[in-house]
Write an enzyme that holds these catalytic residues in place. Structure first.
Site, short mmCIF file in Angstrom:
data_model
loop_
_atom_site.label_atom_id
_atom_site.label_comp_id
_atom_site.label_asym_id
_atom_site.label_seq_id
_atom_site.Cartn_x
_atom_site.Cartn_y
_atom_site.Cartn_z
N GLU A 1 0.44 -1.55 -0.29
CA GLU A 1 -0.10 -0.10 0.27
C GLU A 1 0.28 1.30 -0.13
O GLU A 1 2.13 1.47 0.14
CB GLU A 1 -0.68 0.09 1.53
CG GLU A 1 -0.59 -0.32 2.67
CD GLU A 1 0.80 0.28 3.17
OE1 GLU A 1 0.65 1.91 2.84
OE2 GLU A 1 1.75 0.00 3.83
N GLU B 1 4.72 -0.52 1.24
CA GLU B 1 4.64 -0.15 0.15
C GLU B 1 4.68 -1.67 -0.10
O GLU B 1 4.54 -2.50 -1.63
CB GLU B 1 5.87 0.01 -0.45
CG GLU B 1 6.24 1.95 -0.20
CD GLU B 1 7.06 1.91 -0.69
OE1 GLU B 1 8.34 1.24 -1.58
OE2 GLU B 1 7.80 3.31 -0.22
#
Length: 917
Positions: free
Chosen positions: A712, A855
């Site tokens: 994310e 991430e």
């Protein structure tokens, strides 16, 4: 045909000068230089077609054939002429130079591989619509196999009735160049030489050289003065550097063409080409496959030695060519029926090839599963376990073949070969002869013995090559027009593979249709993105629950567990990694665990709660980092590249409008709202976001992905995640809130206060799981929850990353409890809420590294560990295979730790000691 006496007709008389200055053009010479075969047959007979052509030959290697051929081609194109080009012999690199000048691929003419009819067919096929075809010679004009001219430029010229222009290398010579010229003209008859160009000749010597040459009865088409170094193409161990490696190629060739325009009679060359006799060709036909087969062909900087004629042969026989890059792509493609790993320079790109682990794994899996494959020279190197790079470092390759490939100081087994199969195989049967050529400095520890290689014209022979009914791997290169039986056997085997694949696909499709009717068709038909507004949260949740599988395949998981226990190593020696492999087998229903094609899906979205000052930065950072991920420059990209994982960034809710070809545009809204002022999302938005994640998993499944990781990017999402976890687990803000990306004490207090107020504002204990996600979560979290749900629906294992991903997994499990066994845990985040959420999910992360990068970076760290575990799972011998009794599993009494008991080990089997403790 040419007449033997034609060279005598080139008498030049007084050698008059061109009124414009310089040499007289070929077309202007009239009686001074009789046109070659000027009495050409008036009108071609039926079946005859004019193909203007010349062959540019040299007195030896290094005479300047490639440079001058490229220069002449470029000059003619600049004048508006259309041209085709060929190379005599098996050379790959020179044709790349021709292709870069012409802008189209070019071909080879090789009389070792093909007979006269095939040669003429190739010239006609590629040159019939061109104003001129230029054939570049090979080595010295008369140099062929051994000490003969078989396969030589002269052999090609004679077989194809092509007039020859000889390049005489004048470097280091004066008058001797004329002796060289005279020798070439008289050595064999007919010589086929109709003209000469003097290369590297000083301008001051040219007039006299021209005069004497014309007295010999040969037309002189000009000269080329010695060039400065920057106008020359550079060489390396397999010849010239490739054309694509020369950045200023066009500038070099244009500058050289400017020179040729001044000193070469281009009009005369065109006239000579037009005088070539028409081609009388025989029809060449081949059987087409009933259904087209797809052949994947490696083509990039590392694998660039491709015969255009081989590709043409495949296409003319009904094959579809699919190019891929072993350097850059993640795999050769799923819907392929054959594979060609061509030659090239893999040794120069060994490190980059090694880094593309996904490609290496897919190549190995497909070949081991029976995909027909031809791997020549560089492709042969790539299939080994390790390859020595140009710098002397060894790098991992595909591992289909055992052993290493290493650099040598000299050419190995160079030249034309005849391969005789020792047994029936992909390319032929016992008793067949397969023509090939070999040119390589690197060698293999295990070059194979599937063929007897015989050197034509000598007594030399040896064994090499590796082959089966679906594989040819070896240093020798193949030319399909000269080995039609071998090519046809490869195509036929690809056809068999195609039919088997279609049958498997049909069975899978039939099963999938039945499963979809039971599981997903209803919701995909009625709860597609366009119809979600018609349903409430409760209806949507009910539909999701109806799509869930009954659970993992316990039988497949059991078989995987048995496989682990049979391997000659301590029981449960790889701990949680063994458990994950067993879990993946259960998820997919197949103990032959494969994770070759994998991706990390990075959900990118903004969060309205940022306006409460819960982060160090503002929402602009979301767009900046998301764009970096799309560009391939973020942390997740660096790590994923290393692990052979595709990165799929998704704009599910970035507030700022950004676009990039690699950024999936699936925006549900321009970020969420501040949840202190109302629910973060509407009912429609949360359902759309979850649906987006599920659809992405479906797309990934259709594209052949076997493992997914979650990531994310969204400023403020540790706040939304902590709020979700607190609401779902009934914890306080103090128990769940950490510093995120580095808050100071004041920021931490503010963040905790925000979540505490939210928990007081909303009656979370009475809200449904989807409503809590709608109220306190984010679009990125909802999208990841959809990925976890989709992983269960489509039976694809999905890796949970850190805290934010775990919060989404918790939401997915609360919405659909059946999702739980389909989750793989990667690492334990350093955020305080990480431990309670992992306990709630029943997950045991493999990595506890105090990570907090986000991430999806923690999730991708797990993948190489799984790769290593699977290498043991697939490749290690079992206890029975090495002849010892297996470990027995006993209950731990607590006295001996976790040691397993071993019994009756035969200590004489010393090869086992390294693996058995």
């Amino acid at each position: 045909m040419y007449t033997d006496a034609v060279t005598d007709g080139y008498s030049t008389g007084s050698g008059e000068q061109n009124p414009r200055g310089g040499q007289l053009s070929y077309a202007d010479r009239s009686e001074s230089c009789v046109h070659y075969h000027s009495e050409k047959i008036p009108g071609a007979l039926e079946g005859e077609e004019p193909v203007p052509r010349i062959l540019i030959a040299g007195t030896g290697s290094g005479a300047g054939k490639t440079s001058i051929t490229c220069g002449i081609l470029n000059s003619l194109i600049r004048r508006g002429h259309s041209a085709a080009a060929f190379k005599c012999g098996p050379d790959y690199i020179d044709t790349m130079f021709h292709s870069r000048v012409l802008g189209v691929s070019t071909g080879n003419l090789d009389s070792f591989f093909t007979d006269r009819d095939k040669l003429l067919h190739l010239i006609w096929k590629n040159g019939k619509e061109k104003e001129i075809s230029i054939v570049e010679g090979v080595m010295g004009y008369y140099d062929g196999i051994g000490f003969t001219d078989q396969g030589s430029s002269r052999d090609i010229a004679q077989l194809t009735d092509t007039p020859v222009v000889l390049l005489v290398n004048c470097g280091g010579m004066g008058c001797s160049v004329l002796a060289v010229l005279k020798g070439f003209l008289e050595f064999r008859q007919p010589s086929m030489i109709r003209g000469v160009i003097f290369n590297r000749m000083p301008e001051s010597l040219y007039p006299e050289a021209k005069r004497v040459a014309e007295e010999m009865g040969i037309c002189v088409f000009g000269y080329v003065p010695r060039q400065k170094q920057e106008l020359l193409f550079q060489s390396r161990h397999l010849g010239l550097v490739t054309a694509r490696e020369i950045d200023n190629f066009k500038e070099i060739v244009d500058r050289f063409s400017d020179q040729l325009e001044r000193t070469i009679d281009l009009d005369g060359l065109m006239t000579l080409a037009k005088s070539a006799p028409p081609i009388v060709r025989k029809a060449v036909s081949g059987e087409h496959m009933a259904e087209p087969v797809r052949i994947a062909v490696a083509k990039d900087e590392a694998f660039c030695f491709l015969y255009r004629d081989n590709l043409d042969y495949l296409q003319e026989h009904g094959c579809e060519i699919v190019y891929f890059s072993p350097l850059k792509d993640s795999g050769p493609g799923e819907d392929i029926d054959g594979l060609i790993l061509s030659g090239g320079y893999p040794e120069l790109y060994a490190e980059k090839l090694a880094h593309n682990e996904a490609m290496r794994r897919q190549i190995r899996r497909k070949i081991e599963n029976g995909l027909p494959c031809i791997a020549e020279c560089g492709g042969f190197l790539y299939l080994h376990e390790e390859l020595e790079g140009e710098d002397g470092t060894y790098h991992s390759m595909a591992g289909v073949l055992k052993g290493r490939c290493y650099k040598t100081e000299h050419l190995q087994r160079f030249g034309y070969l005849e391969l005789k199969p020792e047994a029936d195989c992909l390319l032929g049967e016992t008793g067949d002869t397969i023509k090939a050529h070999s040119f390589h400095y690197w060698d293999s520890e295990h070059k194979g013995s599937a063929f007897l290689a015989v050197k034509p014209g000598s007594r030399r022979q040896w064994q090499e090559g590796i082959s089966s009914d679906t594989l040819y791997a070896g240093f020798p290169h193949l030319y399909f027009f000269g080995n039609e039986k071998a090519a046809d056997r490869f195509i036929a085997k690809a056809g068999e593979y195609h039919r088997e694949r279609a049958q498997r696909h049909g069975e899978q499709k039939e099963h999938a249709v039945e499963a979809e009717e039971q599981k997903t068709c209803g919701w995909e038909r009625r709860i597609g993105m366009e119809n979600i507004p018609e349903f409430t949260r409760e209806q949507y949740t009910a539909y999701l629950a109806g799509q869930m599988p009954c659970g993992i395949d316990e039988a497949a998981a059991g078989r995987a567990a048995d496989r682990w226990d049979s391997i000659a190593k301590p029981l449960k020696g790889l701990g949680r990694l063994e458990e994950l492999v067993i879990q993946i087998a259960g998820i997919t229903g197949d103990e032959n665990v494969r994770i070759g094609k994998r991706a990390v899906i990075v959900m990118c979205a903004d969060n309205g709660i940022v306006e409460e000052g819960v982060t160090q930065t503002d929402s602009e950072v979301t767009a900046v980092v998301s764009l970096n991920i799309a560009k391939g420059t973020a942390s997740i990209n660096r790590m994923s590249d290393r692990a052979g994982i595709d990165v799929i960034p998704v704009d599910i809710g970035i507030a700022r409008g950004i676009t990039h070809p690699n950024l999936r545009a699936m925006k549900v809204a321009d970020g969420t709202r501040n949840f202190l002022k109302g629910p973060a999302m509407s009912e429609e938005e949360v359902c759309r976001a979850v649906d987006t994640g599920i659809r992405l998993v479906r797309e990934c499944r259709e594209q052949g992905y076997e493992l997914l990781a979650t990531g994310e990017m969204g400023i403020g999402n540790t706040t939304t995640s902590s709020a979700l976890i607190a609401a779902y687990l009934g914890l306080s803000a103090k128990d769940t809130v950490g510093r995120g990306a580095g808050l100071d004490d004041e920021g931490l207090a503010r963040k905790r206060g925000v979540i505490a107020r939210a928990l007081e504002t909303y009656p979370v204990e009475r809200m449904s799981p989807l409503e809590i996600l709608q109220t306190l979560g984010g679009l990125d979290l909802a999208g990841m929850a959809g990925i976890f749900i989709g992983g269960a629906v489509y039976r694809i294992p999905v890796i949970v990353d850190g805290l934010i991903s775990a919060a989404a997994a918790l939401a997915a499990v609360r919405i659909c409890p059946q999702v739980r066994p389909f989750l793989l845990a990667s690492h334990l985040s350093r955020e305080p809420a990480a431990e309670p959420v992992m306990r709630e999910l029943g997950l045991s992360p493999v990595i506890d590294g105090h990570l907090a990068l986000g991430e999806g970076t923690g999730a991708v760290l797990l993948v190489p560990m799984l790769d290593m575990a699977l290498e043991v799972y697939r490749e290690n011998d079992s206890f029975s295979e090495i002849g010892i009794e297996a470990y027995q599993e006993y209950e731990d009494s607590g006295e001996n730790g976790n040691e397993n008991t071993k019994v009756n080990i035969d200590i004489s089997k010393k090869e086992c000691i390294g693996d058995i403790r």
